[in-house]
Design a protein around this motif. Structure first.
Motif, PDB file in Angstrom:
ATOM      1  N   ASP A   9     -80.871  58.119 -11.463  1.00  0.00           N
ATOM      2  CA  ASP A   9     -80.031  57.023 -10.935  1.00  0.00           C
ATOM      3  C   ASP A   9     -78.708  56.810 -11.696  1.00  0.00           C
ATOM      4  N   PHE A  14     -75.092  51.060 -11.286  1.00  0.00           N
ATOM      5  CA  PHE A  14     -75.805  50.843 -12.543  1.00  0.00           C
ATOM      6  C   PHE A  14     -74.888  51.002 -13.760  1.00  0.00           C
ATOM      7  N   LEU A  20     -75.351  46.153 -10.322  1.00  0.00           N
ATOM      8  CA  LEU A  20     -76.515  45.935 -11.195  1.00  0.00           C
ATOM      9  C   LEU A  20     -76.248  46.716 -12.476  1.00  0.00           C
ATOM     10  N   ASP A  47     -80.943  56.135  -6.144  1.00  0.00           N
ATOM     11  CA  ASP A  47     -81.453  54.907  -5.541  1.00  0.00           C
ATOM     12  C   ASP A  47     -80.671  54.721  -4.234  1.00  0.00           C
ATOM     13  N   HIS A  49     -80.786  52.420  -0.921  1.00  0.00           N
ATOM     14  CA  HIS A  49     -81.392  51.324  -0.170  1.00  0.00           C
ATOM     15  C   HIS A  49     -80.643  51.006   1.124  1.00  0.00           C
ATOM     16  N   TRP A  79     -83.472  41.943  -7.014  1.00  0.00           N
ATOM     17  CA  TRP A  79     -82.229  42.450  -7.604  1.00  0.00           C
ATOM     18  C   TRP A  79     -81.019  42.003  -6.805  1.00  0.00           C
ATOM     19  N   HIS A  82     -77.674  46.358  -4.307  1.00  0.00           N
ATOM     20  CA  HIS A  82     -77.173  47.498  -5.087  1.00  0.00           C
ATOM     21  C   HIS A  82     -77.539  48.798  -4.386  1.00  0.00           C
ATOM     22  N   TYR A 116     -89.192  52.556  -7.842  1.00  0.00           N
ATOM     23  CA  TYR A 116     -88.613  52.795  -9.165  1.00  0.00           C
ATOM     24  C   TYR A 116     -88.856  54.242  -9.584  1.00  0.00           C
ATOM     25  N   LEU A 147     -80.807  55.995 -15.966  1.00  0.00           N
ATOM     26  CA  LEU A 147     -80.843  54.532 -15.861  1.00  0.00           C
ATOM     27  C   LEU A 147     -81.946  54.105 -14.897  1.00  0.00           C
ATOM     28  N   ALA A 148     -82.602  53.024 -15.144  1.00  0.00           N
ATOM     29  CA  ALA A 148     -82.550  52.322 -16.410  1.00  0.00           C
ATOM     30  C   ALA A 148     -83.836  52.663 -17.185  1.00  0.00           C
ATOM     31  N   PHE A 151     -86.940  50.611 -16.197  1.00  0.00           N
ATOM     32  CA  PHE A 151     -87.387  50.551 -14.805  1.00  0.00           C
ATOM     33  C   PHE A 151     -87.561  51.964 -14.263  1.00  0.00           C
ATOM     34  N   CYS A 152     -86.528  52.545 -13.694  1.00  0.00           N
ATOM     35  CA  CYS A 152     -86.753  53.810 -12.996  1.00  0.00           C
ATOM     36  C   CYS A 152     -87.120  54.962 -13.933  1.00  0.00           C
ATOM     37  N   ILE A 177     -82.039  47.817 -18.784  1.00  0.00           N
ATOM     38  CA  ILE A 177     -81.709  46.488 -18.254  1.00  0.00           C
ATOM     39  C   ILE A 177     -82.199  45.429 -19.237  1.00  0.00           C
TER      40      ILE A 177
HETATM   41  C1  VGL Z   1     -83.397  50.501 -10.790  1.00  0.00           C
HETATM   42  C2  VGL Z   1     -83.680  48.254 -10.462  1.00  0.00           C
HETATM   43  C3  VGL Z   1     -83.543  48.413  -9.104  1.00  0.00           C
HETATM   44  C4  VGL Z   1     -83.303  51.631 -11.757  1.00  0.00           C
HETATM   45  C5  VGL Z   1     -83.268  50.676  -9.431  1.00  0.00           C
HETATM   46  O1  VGL Z   1     -82.690  52.659 -11.431  1.00  0.00           O
HETATM   47  O2  VGL Z   1     -83.841  51.499 -12.882  1.00  0.00           O
HETATM   48  N1  VGL Z   1     -83.610  49.287 -11.304  1.00  0.00           N
HETATM   49  N2  VGL Z   1     -83.331  49.623  -8.602  1.00  0.00           N
END
Ligand code: VGL
Ligand code: ZN
Length: 200
Positions: A9, A14, A20, A47, A49, A79, A82, A116, A147-148, A151-152, A177
């Protein structure tokens, strides 16, 4: 044994200035670029969406970004909007070397479920197809950057270990994050899962 570099990501949203933004997200681009030629395979995740994705706080009346709700598959952080498909925010960081990538894997495109992990969506059962790709190519040793961290990267690494891949996380080439201690929790979880956390 073959190794794959999994770049998670590395998208404008990001990075500083994005929707984000992860602090220092852009600092790791040069280091990631330098790793690309050393890998047998390079996978970029993106990512991706729809504009009405259920992970967006904007889709839930009265809810604000960074609050948590219960979804059918469990807890979900909400979130800011994003990485909306086709937008500049969803594009890769302009300095990231994307041409050498063998696979660009998009995730989070189903409106009702977040993803994620690069392997499974947040219900922990819907596969993205990455496992099959890696196995079909005999890629057993995975290095994660991007990133991040909490999370992912974290969920991708945990799934990689569950599936039996060797996993190294270049912590120096990830940024977090860090929501309510999530970076420390992720670091412990990845280590406990048997991932190698490296700083160079
Ligand atoms: C991510 C929050 C929402 C990430 C993706 O890439 O870590 N974090 N979507
Ligand atoms: Zn997302």
């Amino acid at each position: 044994m073959s190794n794959a570099l999994i770049v998670v990501d590395m998208q404008n949203d990001f990075c500083p200035g994005g929707a984000l933004a992860v602090a220092g997200g852009d600092e790791i681009v040069a280091g990631i670029n330098a790793l690309i030629d050393r890998a047998d395979a390079v996978v970029l995740t993106q990512d991706w969406h729809p504009a009405t994705h259920r992970s967006f706080a904007s889709q839930h009346a009265g809810m604000a970004p960074m609050e948590t709700i219960q979804m059918p598959y469990g807890a979900q952080v909400l979130w800011p909007d994003h990485c909306v498909q086709g937008t500049e925010g969803a594009a890769f960081h302009p300095d990231l070397r994307i041409d050498p990538a063998n696979l660009i894997l998009r995730k989070g495109f189903r409106p009702d479920i977040d993803s994620y992990s690069a392997f499974f969506e947040n219900d922990q059962t819907t596969p993205t197809g990455l496992e099959g790709y890696l196995r079909a190519r005999g890629l057993t040793d995975l290095t994660f950057v991007g990133l991040a961290t909490d999370f992912c990267v974290n969920y991708s690494v945990l799934d990689a270990r569950k599936l039996g891949f060797n996993a190294t996380v270049r912590m120096d080439l990830c940024r977090a994050i860090d929501l309510n201690g999530s970076l420390d929790a992720a670091t412990d979880a990845m280590r406990d899962a048997g991932a190698t956390l490296a700083l160079a």
